[in-house]
Design a protein around this motif. Structure first.
Motif, PDB file in Angstrom:
ATOM      1  N   ASP A  59       0.798   5.106   3.954  1.00 34.85           N
ATOM      2  CA  ASP A  59      -0.270   5.058   4.954  1.00 34.85           C
ATOM      3  C   ASP A  59      -1.600   5.339   4.262  1.00 34.85           C
ATOM      4  N   PRO A  60      -2.248   4.305   3.740  1.00 39.78           N
ATOM      5  CA  PRO A  60      -3.491   4.511   2.979  1.00 39.78           C
ATOM      6  C   PRO A  60      -4.609   5.168   3.778  1.00 39.78           C
ATOM      7  N   GLN A  61      -4.502   5.166   5.094  1.00 33.45           N
ATOM      8  CA  GLN A  61      -5.534   5.762   5.926  1.00 33.45           C
ATOM      9  C   GLN A  61      -5.153   7.158   6.423  1.00 33.45           C
ATOM     10  N   ASN A  62      -4.107   7.742   5.868  1.00 38.27           N
ATOM     11  CA  ASN A  62      -3.620   9.025   6.369  1.00 38.27           C
ATOM     12  C   ASN A  62      -4.681  10.109   6.235  1.00 38.27           C
ATOM     13  N   GLU A  63      -5.087  10.662   7.352  1.00 35.77           N
ATOM     14  CA  GLU A  63      -6.208  11.604   7.390  1.00 35.77           C
ATOM     15  C   GLU A  63      -5.927  12.872   6.604  1.00 35.77           C
ATOM     16  N   ASP A  64      -4.762  13.452   6.821  1.00 39.25           N
ATOM     17  CA  ASP A  64      -4.438  14.717   6.162  1.00 39.25           C
ATOM     18  C   ASP A  64      -4.339  14.551   4.656  1.00 39.25           C
ATOM     19  N   ALA A  65      -3.664  13.492   4.204  1.00 38.08           N
ATOM     20  CA  ALA A  65      -3.475  13.286   2.771  1.00 38.08           C
ATOM     21  C   ALA A  65      -4.799  13.006   2.078  1.00 38.08           C
ATOM     22  N   LEU A  66      -5.650  12.174   2.667  1.00 38.80           N
ATOM     23  CA  LEU A  66      -6.953  11.901   2.070  1.00 38.80           C
ATOM     24  C   LEU A  66      -7.790  13.170   1.974  1.00 38.80           C
ATOM     25  N   PHE A  67      -7.787  13.957   3.040  1.00 37.80           N
ATOM     26  CA  PHE A  67      -8.564  15.195   3.039  1.00 37.80           C
ATOM     27  C   PHE A  67      -8.082  16.139   1.939  1.00 37.80           C
ATOM     28  N   ASN A  68      -6.781  16.341   1.886  1.00 36.39           N
ATOM     29  CA  ASN A  68      -6.249  17.294   0.915  1.00 36.39           C
ATOM     30  C   ASN A  68      -6.429  16.815  -0.516  1.00 36.39           C
ATOM     31  N   MET A  69      -6.307  15.513  -0.770  1.00 37.23           N
ATOM     32  CA  MET A  69      -6.568  15.007  -2.118  1.00 37.23           C
ATOM     33  C   MET A  69      -8.038  15.215  -2.492  1.00 37.23           C
ATOM     34  N   GLY A  70      -8.925  15.074  -1.514  1.00 38.05           N
ATOM     35  CA  GLY A  70     -10.330  15.349  -1.780  1.00 38.05           C
ATOM     36  C   GLY A  70     -10.578  16.806  -2.117  1.00 38.05           C
ATOM     37  N   ILE A  71      -9.967  17.695  -1.356  1.00 40.36           N
ATOM     38  CA  ILE A  71     -10.104  19.132  -1.614  1.00 40.36           C
ATOM     39  C   ILE A  71      -9.568  19.500  -2.991  1.00 40.36           C
ATOM     40  N   LEU A  72      -8.429  18.937  -3.356  1.00 43.58           N
ATOM     41  CA  LEU A  72      -7.846  19.237  -4.664  1.00 43.58           C
ATOM     42  C   LEU A  72      -8.723  18.707  -5.791  1.00 43.58           C
ATOM     43  N   ALA A  73      -9.363  17.571  -5.564  1.00 46.96           N
ATOM     44  CA  ALA A  73     -10.266  17.043  -6.579  1.00 46.96           C
ATOM     45  C   ALA A  73     -11.475  17.960  -6.758  1.00 46.96           C
ATOM     46  N   ILE A  74     -12.013  18.484  -5.653  1.00 44.06           N
ATOM     47  CA  ILE A  74     -13.107  19.462  -5.758  1.00 44.06           C
ATOM     48  C   ILE A  74     -12.635  20.677  -6.539  1.00 44.06           C
ATOM     49  N   GLN A  75     -11.481  21.159  -6.181  1.00 41.87           N
ATOM     50  CA  GLN A  75     -10.971  22.386  -6.792  1.00 41.87           C
ATOM     51  C   GLN A  75     -10.786  22.235  -8.304  1.00 41.87           C
ATOM     52  N   SER A  76     -10.450  21.032  -8.746  1.00 42.86           N
ATOM     53  CA  SER A  76     -10.249  20.811 -10.175  1.00 42.86           C
ATOM     54  C   SER A  76     -11.510  20.297 -10.854  1.00 42.86           C
ATOM     55  N   GLY A  77     -12.647  20.297 -10.137  1.00 42.77           N
ATOM     56  CA  GLY A  77     -13.912  19.927 -10.732  1.00 42.77           C
ATOM     57  C   GLY A  77     -14.135  18.442 -10.884  1.00 42.77           C
ATOM     58  N   GLN A  78     -13.315  17.621 -10.209  1.00 44.47           N
ATOM     59  CA  GLN A  78     -13.453  16.166 -10.297  1.00 44.47           C
ATOM     60  C   GLN A  78     -14.273  15.659  -9.107  1.00 44.47           C
ATOM     61  N   LEU A 120       4.153  16.258   8.711  1.00 37.53           N
ATOM     62  CA  LEU A 120       4.925  17.386   8.177  1.00 37.53           C
ATOM     63  C   LEU A 120       5.070  17.275   6.663  1.00 37.53           C
ATOM     64  N   LYS A 121       5.243  16.055   6.169  1.00 33.42           N
ATOM     65  CA  LYS A 121       5.380  15.860   4.726  1.00 33.42           C
ATOM     66  C   LYS A 121       4.115  16.294   4.003  1.00 33.42           C
ATOM     67  N   THR A 122       2.957  16.060   4.614  1.00 26.28           N
ATOM     68  CA  THR A 122       1.693  16.490   4.014  1.00 26.28           C
ATOM     69  C   THR A 122       1.654  18.004   3.865  1.00 26.28           C
ATOM     70  N   LYS A 123       2.115  18.694   4.871  1.00 20.56           N
ATOM     71  CA  LYS A 123       2.110  20.161   4.813  1.00 20.56           C
ATOM     72  C   LYS A 123       3.088  20.674   3.770  1.00 20.56           C
ATOM     73  N   VAL A 124       4.251  20.058   3.702  1.00 20.91           N
ATOM     74  CA  VAL A 124       5.205  20.423   2.660  1.00 20.91           C
ATOM     75  C   VAL A 124       4.567  20.218   1.289  1.00 20.91           C
ATOM     76  N   ALA A 125       3.882  19.101   1.115  1.00 17.69           N
ATOM     77  CA  ALA A 125       3.224  18.821  -0.161  1.00 17.69           C
ATOM     78  C   ALA A 125       2.248  19.931  -0.536  1.00 17.69           C
ATOM     79  N   MET A 126       1.470  20.403   0.443  1.00 17.92           N
ATOM     80  CA  MET A 126       0.469  21.417   0.144  1.00 17.92           C
ATOM     81  C   MET A 126       1.100  22.756  -0.239  1.00 17.92           C
ATOM     82  N   THR A 127       2.310  23.022   0.236  1.00 16.73           N
ATOM     83  CA  THR A 127       2.970  24.258  -0.191  1.00 16.73           C
ATOM     84  C   THR A 127       3.380  24.175  -1.654  1.00 16.73           C
ATOM     85  N   TYR A 128       3.688  22.979  -2.136  1.00 19.51           N
ATOM     86  CA  TYR A 128       4.025  22.828  -3.550  1.00 19.51           C
ATOM     87  C   TYR A 128       2.789  22.947  -4.437  1.00 19.51           C
ATOM     88  N   VAL A 129       1.638  22.514  -3.939  1.00 21.29           N
ATOM     89  CA  VAL A 129       0.414  22.590  -4.728  1.00 21.29           C
ATOM     90  C   VAL A 129       0.108  24.030  -5.111  1.00 21.29           C
TER      91      VAL A 129
END
Length: 274
Positions: free
Chosen positions: A190-209, A162-171
């Motif tokens: 949780d370094p292996q958190n699936e949702d957080a890793l995925f979303n950080m990857g998507i945000l990096a793509i979106q910002s051209g990184q 749920l915290k991951t989803k809340v985070a994405m609403t702030y983005v």
């Protein structure tokens, strides 16, 4: 994910073009987050009751069920009000009318103070948030998502999903840094958190990184190799970083993981450009 709820693989370059509708943020520096630009979507929604816009989409049987449930509510059937509201929410949820479902689940949650219903309301509003295009609707559904998920998180802060989803609403808000910070906090817990890793990857793509994106998706599939979206976007990250050999190998690997024609067509579009 929930996600979700939460980013779809679409055909060809459109898949990535859609990401650029998100606010631009820099996510590479672990010590800080710099906002490049964002739309101010903080205004409240002018649509206080989203149900009306979906009335015409009900089948005759659904219309009859909704009319019956509303009729009981209008008759002051307070003893069963929560059950009736929940039933109305379920009807709209099954139709994929998530903002309308959230409207009723929220009323049920407010009436009953039930955390289970608060979570249902939050999930519905989050689904509506992921599909919203208009700034007012994005802001409204994001705010409602946070409101109801935070009720659950106050009682159970271990709910990182749920915290991951809340985070994405702030983005997607005027304060994207708060969302990135929350995602990093999740990965610290949780370094292996699936949702957080995925979303950080998507945000990096979106910002051209793209190098940073590939690192995130490499990490994701290391722990979650069956995450098809992560596998696909790893190929995209390699492609955008001009790592052609890696991109080709990754897309070929993804082709072996799925028979979905839409995904395969999208992959072929990238392969044709290599």
């Amino acid at each position: 994910m929930k996600k979700t709820q939460l980013i779809l693989i679409v055909v060809g370059i459109i898949a990535i073009a859609g990401l650029y509708a998100l606010p631009s943020v820099v996510v590479d520096n672990e010590g800080e987050v710099n906002a490049i630009s964002q739309d101010n979507a903080g205004a409240e929604s002018s649509e206080s009751n989203p149900v009306a816009m979906h009335e015409a989409e009900l089948t005759p049987d659904q219309e009859a069920a909704v009319a019956s449930l509303r009729g009981q509510l209008n008759q002051g059937n307070t003893a069963n009000a929560v059950e009736l509201l929940d039933s109305l929410g379920n009807i709209y949820q099954e139709l994929g009318k998530y903002d309308s479902a959230g409207y009723y689940f929220a009323q049920a949650a407010d009436e009953s103070k039930s955390l289970a219903l608060a979570e249902k309301a939050g999930e519905s509003f989050y689904e509506a948030f992921t599909f919203a295009l208009e700034a007012e609707k994005v802001a409204y559904t994001a705010e409602e998502t946070r409101k109801y998920f935070n009720q659950v998180l106050e009682k159970d802060p271990t709910r990182l999903d749920l915290k991951t989803k809340v985070a994405m609403t702030y983005v997607s808000s005027s304060n994207p840094m708060q969302g990135i910070t929350m995602l990093r906090e999740i990965l610290e817990q949780d370094p292996q958190n699936e949702d957080a890793l995925f979303n950080m990857g998507i945000l990096a793509i979106q910002s051209g990184q793209y190098k940073r994106a590939s690192e995130r998706f490499e990490e994701l599939i290391k722990y979650h190799p069956q995450n098809l979206q992560g596998q696909f976007y790893l190929g995209v990250s390699y492609f955008e970083a001009n790592q052609k050999n890696k991109a080709k190998a990754q897309f070929e690997a993804v082709k072996e993981m799925t028979g979905d024609e839409m995904i395969l067509n999208s992959i072929q579009g990238y392969l044709d450009r290599l």
